[in-house]
Design a protein around this motif. Structure first.
Motif: not given
Length: 715
Positions: A250, A485, A488, A492, A587-588, A591, A594-595
């Motif tokens: 990322f 985004t 991801l 998920l 995780a969301r 993620g 990072l995004v």
């Protein structure tokens, strides 16, 4: 330094704000990259310190996995009988189903001698006392806080033979407690079906490992304490390396986005200074000199951005650690890897220079007379189609081929890597073809903008169409953030849907009771069926239970817990769903965090591009003001232009990201029984990126509206 470089650097000193604007996106990306290194090295230091659990007092350790199965029987007793060994303690672990008042799930059961030189507990009991018998356990401090288990609580632990009841005698601090944990004496964990991980040994001999290895007939199965602690540290370091590698992807994407922004801003800056460049050509500067001069300016911009970004990251790291400690948290000491920080700064310089290369070469190719006569129109018009179409088509074919290989190659990490490379190549194809696609994007999304924005909206659409390179660069960098985004969120959502289907198949009812004796299933069903809050049926070795109509799940669980003793294992579908939702939520958040850095770089790019383009269009804006466009109209025009770029990027990014999200799930062999697209979440992303793009245009819009018409026309 040649005269051209001196002239351009002198211009940079006169207008330092332009230098900062050019490198702002790189600064943000450098903060992310340097912050990633700081986080990784701090985690490595902390986990290395906490992962070395073998006691320093141990002379040697025996590793059972390096012995044949037959040689593992009575291993602790055999090691204890070796001459010179003063103590041998087995380290046993097991993950077992634990239930009790208000708690149920898989817990980690570990062993400890509860005292002496080979104990792994950092201190005694914080509350109550340490276990002293086989039916006693201690609970980890974190587990006690999460679950409410305290000394005196009775728990039922599943074992290979039958569930066993244990009593909690104390609360202890554990070195690591990522999952709910209990600690018991070694022989107690062994009786409950634990696995022998290693044997810690104290000895009166210097070379105890050699003696023990000779007795066991397996020298490779014995290590010194120092060797084992070093191996534990390497294992923790490897975990950090894996996490750091994922985060670095990322960081790399953020640098790619920053490079796109830098290329666009340099092209705008060079267009604004085309007259200056032409004068330099007229007084004898060659093409190569101009190219080198522009690259020298890019180097200065990259150095400033790199140093500033690295400095902000280090300062933020120290500030965060101080804030955590002031809040009462036990934050680890910040570890600053100065060579890595320097490398992040050099990457910023390299990214800036590479991004400026194409604009620099383009500036050097323009003849002096043509440059003097076309100073105001160099960015307008559609670029040559042929080369761009060929490059974009080639990159698109490579991206499609990599995606096909990723989803048909058997899955695994390699498939994900191939899919990630496919996405980057596809993004490169989008950048190459962007100026050619602007017309189509503006023709579709521009209709909505023109209808809603009326006069200023129509002017915004005309501006976007007039300068396709600038518009395409803005759309491309936003598309990257939206695509990541969307991918991801779709991945998920697809994973969650698949997991929910699996839970539904495994749990046909909300509560499942598994009897230790298959012959007692019918009796259990009859006993539970007498309760009016439950609907019960027996099936094979299980009793399937649902709440009665009008009864909530909490009341049904309470009825089951009260009716059953320690002779059955109870599983709850709701617990699995809650655990799944918690995992996916974590995780969301990670993620999206990072995004979000890539999205931030993209938004900075929008603001920088619009700020520079407002300066570039000062005369045009003055003419619009002179013929009647108000300040509010100018501000609306800039805002609608940002909204147009945001809308086009959001739609394209959401579509591409959703496709790659589905491909990612397929590449992991997670299955695609049906498509699950989170339309509402994608709609929020689209609305959010449009709103964010408009907010990024506030400062440029205000600046454009404040310029008096007479000043703008004379610019």
């Amino acid at each position: 330094m040649n005269a051209a470089s001196a002239a351009l650097l002198a211009e940079t000193r006169r207008r330092p704000g332009r230098l900062l604007l050019t490198g702002l996106a790189v600064t943000v990306a450098t903060v992310f990259a340097a912050g990633t290194l700081l986080l990784g090295e701090t985690m490595r230091s902390y986990l290395t310190a906490t992962s070395m659990q073998t006691p320093t007092a141990a002379a040697a350790v025996v590793l059972p996995e390096r012995l044949p199965d037959a040689a593992r029987a009575d291993l602790v007793d055999r090691v204890a009988a070796v001459d010179g060994v003063t103590a041998a303690v087995g380290v046993w672990t097991r993950f077992a189903s634990v239930r009790g008042p208000g708690v149920a799930g898989m817990w980690r059961l570990g062993s400890d001698p509860m005292g002496g030189p080979l104990t792994r507990l950092p201190s005694g009991a914080q509350e109550g006392r340490l276990p002293a018998a086989g039916d006693e356990v201690a609970v980890g401090a974190g587990t006690a806080e999460r679950t409410g288990v305290r000394p005196g609580t009775r728990l039922v632990v599943e074992s290979p033979t039958s569930p066993r009841q244990v009593v909690v005698t104390g609360v202890v601090a554990l070195p690591t407690e990522a999952v709910n944990s209990l600690i018991a004496l070694p022989h107690a964990v062994a009786t409950l079906g634990g696995t022998l991980d290693q044997v810690d040994v104290t000895s009166s001999e210097v070379d105890a490992e050699i003696t023990i290895g000779a007795v066991l007939g397996a020298p490779d199965a014995v290590r010194t304490s120092a060797e084992q602690r070093a191996a534990e540290a390497r294992q923790a370091s490897g975990t950090v390396d894996a996490v750091l590698a994922g985060v670095s992807v990322f960081a790399g994407l953020a640098l790619v986005a920053a490079a796109v922004v830098v290329a666009s801003t340099f092209r705008i800056v060079l267009t604004q200074r085309r007259t200056q460049l032409a004068l330099l050509r007229c007084v004898g500067a060659g093409r190569g000199q101009l190219v080198r001069a522009v690259l020298a300016e890019a180097t200065v911009s990259g150095v400033v951005a790199g140093v500033l970004g690295a400095g902000v990251a280090v300062a933020a790291g120290y500030a965060l650690v101080s804030a955590l400690r002031l809040g009462g948290l036990d934050a680890p000491a910040l570890v600053v890897p100065w060579p890595g920080i320097a490398a992040a700064g050099l990457m910023a310089v390299a990214a800036t220079v590479v991004a400026a290369l194409v604009p620099a070469v383009a500036a050097g190719r323009t003849p002096p007379v043509a440059a003097l006569g076309a100073a105001g129109a160099a960015e307008t018009g559609v670029p040559r189609r042929g080369p761009r179409v060929m490059v974009a088509a080639g990159l698109g074919m490579v991206a499609a081929g990599l995606a096909v290989l990723a989803v048909t190659g058997g899955g695994g990490e390699l498939a994900l890597v191939m899919l990630a490379v496919s996405g980057l190549v596809g993004f490169a194809a989008l950048v190459a073809s962007g100026p050619l696609l602007v017309g189509a994007l503006v023709a579709t999304a521009g209709r909505a903008v023109a209808a809603l924005g009326r006069g200023p909206g129509r002017l915004a659409v005309a501006n976007a169409r007039q300068v396709p390179r600038r518009t395409a660069a803005t759309i491309a960098v936003l598309t990257l953030g939206v695509g990541l985004t969307s991918a991801l969120l779709v991945a998920l959502a697809q994973t969650e849907a698949g997991a929910q289907r699996t839970i539904a198949r495994q749990f046909p009812t909300e509560i499942i009771v598994t009897a230790s004796d298959p012959g007692s299933v019918a009796a259990l069903a009859r006993r539970l069926g007498t309760h009016p809050a439950l609907r019960v049926r027996a099936e094979a070795e299980q009793v399937l239970i649902d709440p009665a109509p009008g009864v909530d799940i909490a009341a049904a669980r309470g009825a089951v817990d009260r009716a059953l003793g320690p002779d059955a294992l109870v599983s709850y579908a709701g617990d699995l769903r809650a655990e799944l939702e918690s995992t996916l939520a974590t995780a969301r958040l990670i993620g999206l965090g990072l995004v979000g850095m890539t999205v931030l770089v993209a938004v900075v790019g929008v603001g920088v591009t619009l700020m520079l383009s407002v300066t570039e269009r000062t005369r045009e804006t003055g003419l619009l003001r002179a013929v009647g466009l108000t300040r509010r109209g100018v501000r609306s025009m800039i805002a609608w232009e940002a909204a147009l770029c945001g809308l086009a990027a959001a739609v394209v990014g959401a579509l591409i990201g959703a496709a790659y999200g589905l491909l990612g799930v397929r590449a992991l062999d997670a299955g695609l029984e049906s498509w699950t697209i989170p339309w509402s979440q994608l709609a929020v992303v689209v609305a959010g990126i449009v709103t964010t793009a408009v907010l990024a245009a506030v400062a440029p819009a205000v600046r454009a509206g404040q310029t008096p018409p007479i000043v703008a026309v004379s610019a």
